[in-house]
Design a protein around this motif. Structure first.
Motif, short mmCIF file in Angstrom:
data_model
loop_
_atom_site.label_atom_id
_atom_site.label_comp_id
_atom_site.label_asym_id
_atom_site.label_seq_id
_atom_site.Cartn_x
_atom_site.Cartn_y
_atom_site.Cartn_z
N HIS A 1 119.00 44.36 61.24
CA HIS A 1 117.59 44.40 61.62
C HIS A 1 117.39 45.37 62.78
O HIS A 1 118.25 45.50 63.65
CB HIS A 1 117.08 43.01 62.04
CG HIS A 1 117.01 42.05 60.91
ND1 HIS A 1 115.99 42.04 59.99
CD2 HIS A 1 117.84 41.07 60.53
CE1 HIS A 1 116.19 41.10 59.11
NE2 HIS A 1 117.32 40.48 59.41
N THR B 1 111.49 42.81 60.59
CA THR B 1 112.10 42.26 59.38
C THR B 1 111.17 42.45 58.18
O THR B 1 109.96 42.65 58.35
CB THR B 1 112.45 40.77 59.60
OG1 THR B 1 113.27 40.32 58.53
CG2 THR B 1 111.22 39.90 59.71
N THR B 2 111.73 42.36 57.00
CA THR B 2 110.97 42.53 55.77
C THR B 2 109.84 41.50 55.69
O THR B 2 110.03 40.33 55.99
CB THR B 2 111.90 42.36 54.55
OG1 THR B 2 112.92 43.36 54.62
CG2 THR B 2 111.14 42.50 53.24
N LYS B 3 108.67 41.98 55.29
CA LYS B 3 107.51 41.10 55.11
C LYS B 3 107.73 40.25 53.86
O LYS B 3 108.03 40.76 52.79
CB LYS B 3 106.25 41.95 54.94
CG LYS B 3 104.98 41.16 54.75
CD LYS B 3 103.80 42.10 54.59
CE LYS B 3 102.54 41.36 54.26
NZ LYS B 3 101.43 42.30 54.04
N ARG B 4 107.63 38.93 54.04
CA ARG B 4 107.82 37.97 52.94
C ARG B 4 106.69 36.94 53.00
O ARG B 4 105.98 36.84 54.01
CB ARG B 4 109.16 37.26 53.06
CG ARG B 4 110.36 38.20 53.05
CD ARG B 4 111.67 37.43 52.96
NE ARG B 4 112.83 38.26 53.23
CZ ARG B 4 113.33 39.17 52.41
NH1 ARG B 4 112.75 39.42 51.28
NH2 ARG B 4 114.40 39.87 52.75
N SER C 1 105.59 35.02 56.32
CA SER C 1 105.92 35.80 57.52
C SER C 1 104.77 35.73 58.53
O SER C 1 103.60 35.56 58.17
CB SER C 1 106.14 37.27 57.17
OG SER C 1 107.31 37.47 56.43
N ASP C 2 105.11 35.87 59.79
CA ASP C 2 104.13 36.02 60.86
C ASP C 2 103.49 37.40 60.67
O ASP C 2 104.17 38.42 60.75
CB ASP C 2 104.85 35.93 62.21
CG ASP C 2 103.94 36.14 63.42
OD1 ASP C 2 102.74 36.43 63.24
OD2 ASP C 2 104.46 36.02 64.55
N THR D 1 101.98 43.99 61.44
CA THR D 1 102.59 44.47 60.20
C THR D 1 102.80 45.96 60.35
O THR D 1 101.91 46.69 60.79
CB THR D 1 101.65 44.19 59.01
OG1 THR D 1 101.42 42.79 58.93
CG2 THR D 1 102.28 44.67 57.70
N THR E 1 106.90 45.68 56.72
CA THR E 1 107.71 44.84 57.60
C THR E 1 106.79 44.13 58.59
O THR E 1 105.62 44.48 58.75
CB THR E 1 108.75 45.66 58.39
OG1 THR E 1 108.06 46.59 59.23
CG2 THR E 1 109.69 46.42 57.49
N VAL E 2 107.35 43.14 59.25
CA VAL E 2 106.62 42.41 60.29
C VAL E 2 107.51 42.30 61.52
O VAL E 2 108.72 42.47 61.45
CB VAL E 2 106.21 40.99 59.81
CG1 VAL E 2 105.23 41.07 58.65
CG2 VAL E 2 107.42 40.16 59.43
N ASN F 1 109.15 39.87 64.02
CA ASN F 1 109.58 38.47 64.00
C ASN F 1 109.58 37.93 65.43
O ASN F 1 110.62 37.83 66.07
CB ASN F 1 110.97 38.38 63.36
CG ASN F 1 111.44 36.96 63.20
OD1 ASN F 1 110.68 36.01 63.39
ND2 ASN F 1 112.71 36.81 62.86
#
Length: 143
Positions: free
Chosen positions: A16, A37-40, A43-44, A48, A61-62, A64
């Motif tokens: 990361h 981290t990858t947007k899932r 996710s917060d 973005t 991504t976002v 974290n």
């Protein structure tokens, strides 16, 4: 070239991208960091980022914020020098400013991190332009 360990500097840890959002006065000085981290789903979404916001980012991504942590600045430099962490290019000031603002806006940022950064980031944010790239989202306080 010695490692950069300043606000906006980045490094790779466990796959990361991490960014230094503040340096807390010491002794010892401490670097406050958040990871990208990858947007899932779930996710917060406070901040973005998209491909092009940093050369490491290849897809949505976002930030974290729930995993925000501090490192002693000297330990961080030592880990980079020993190649335990891989130094990467810093974030530009506009993106960094959005990430710093998000630290306070996110409901997931640990309270001790928010408290430690109060005043420290505010001083830095005054020097960062308030214009945010279109791909960076900060929720409106009225929402």
């Amino acid at each position: 070239m010695p490692p950069r360990c300043t606000v906006g500097s980045t490094f790779i840890l466990r796959g990361h991208l991490w960014v230094i959002v503040a340096i807390l006065p010491g002794p010892p000085e401490r670097a406050v960091t958040v990871n990208i981290t990858t947007k899932r789903q779930g996710s917060d979404l406070t901040v973005t980022l998209k491909s092009g916001d940093h050369d490491f980012i290849k897809h949505d991504t976002v930030v974290n914020y729930s995993d925000a942590r501090t490192f002693a600045k000297t330990d961080l430099i030592d880990r980079i020098e020993k190649r335990l962490f891989e130094q990467r290019n810093p974030f530009d000031q506009e993106i960094l400013g959005a990430i710093q603002e998000g630290l306070f806006a996110s409901p997931f940022t640990p309270k001790n991190i928010k408290n430690s950064c109060t005043g420290v980031i505010g001083k830095l944010a005054a020097t960062v332009t308030s214009t945010k790239p279109a791909s960076t989202q900060i929720p409106n306080e009225s929402n």
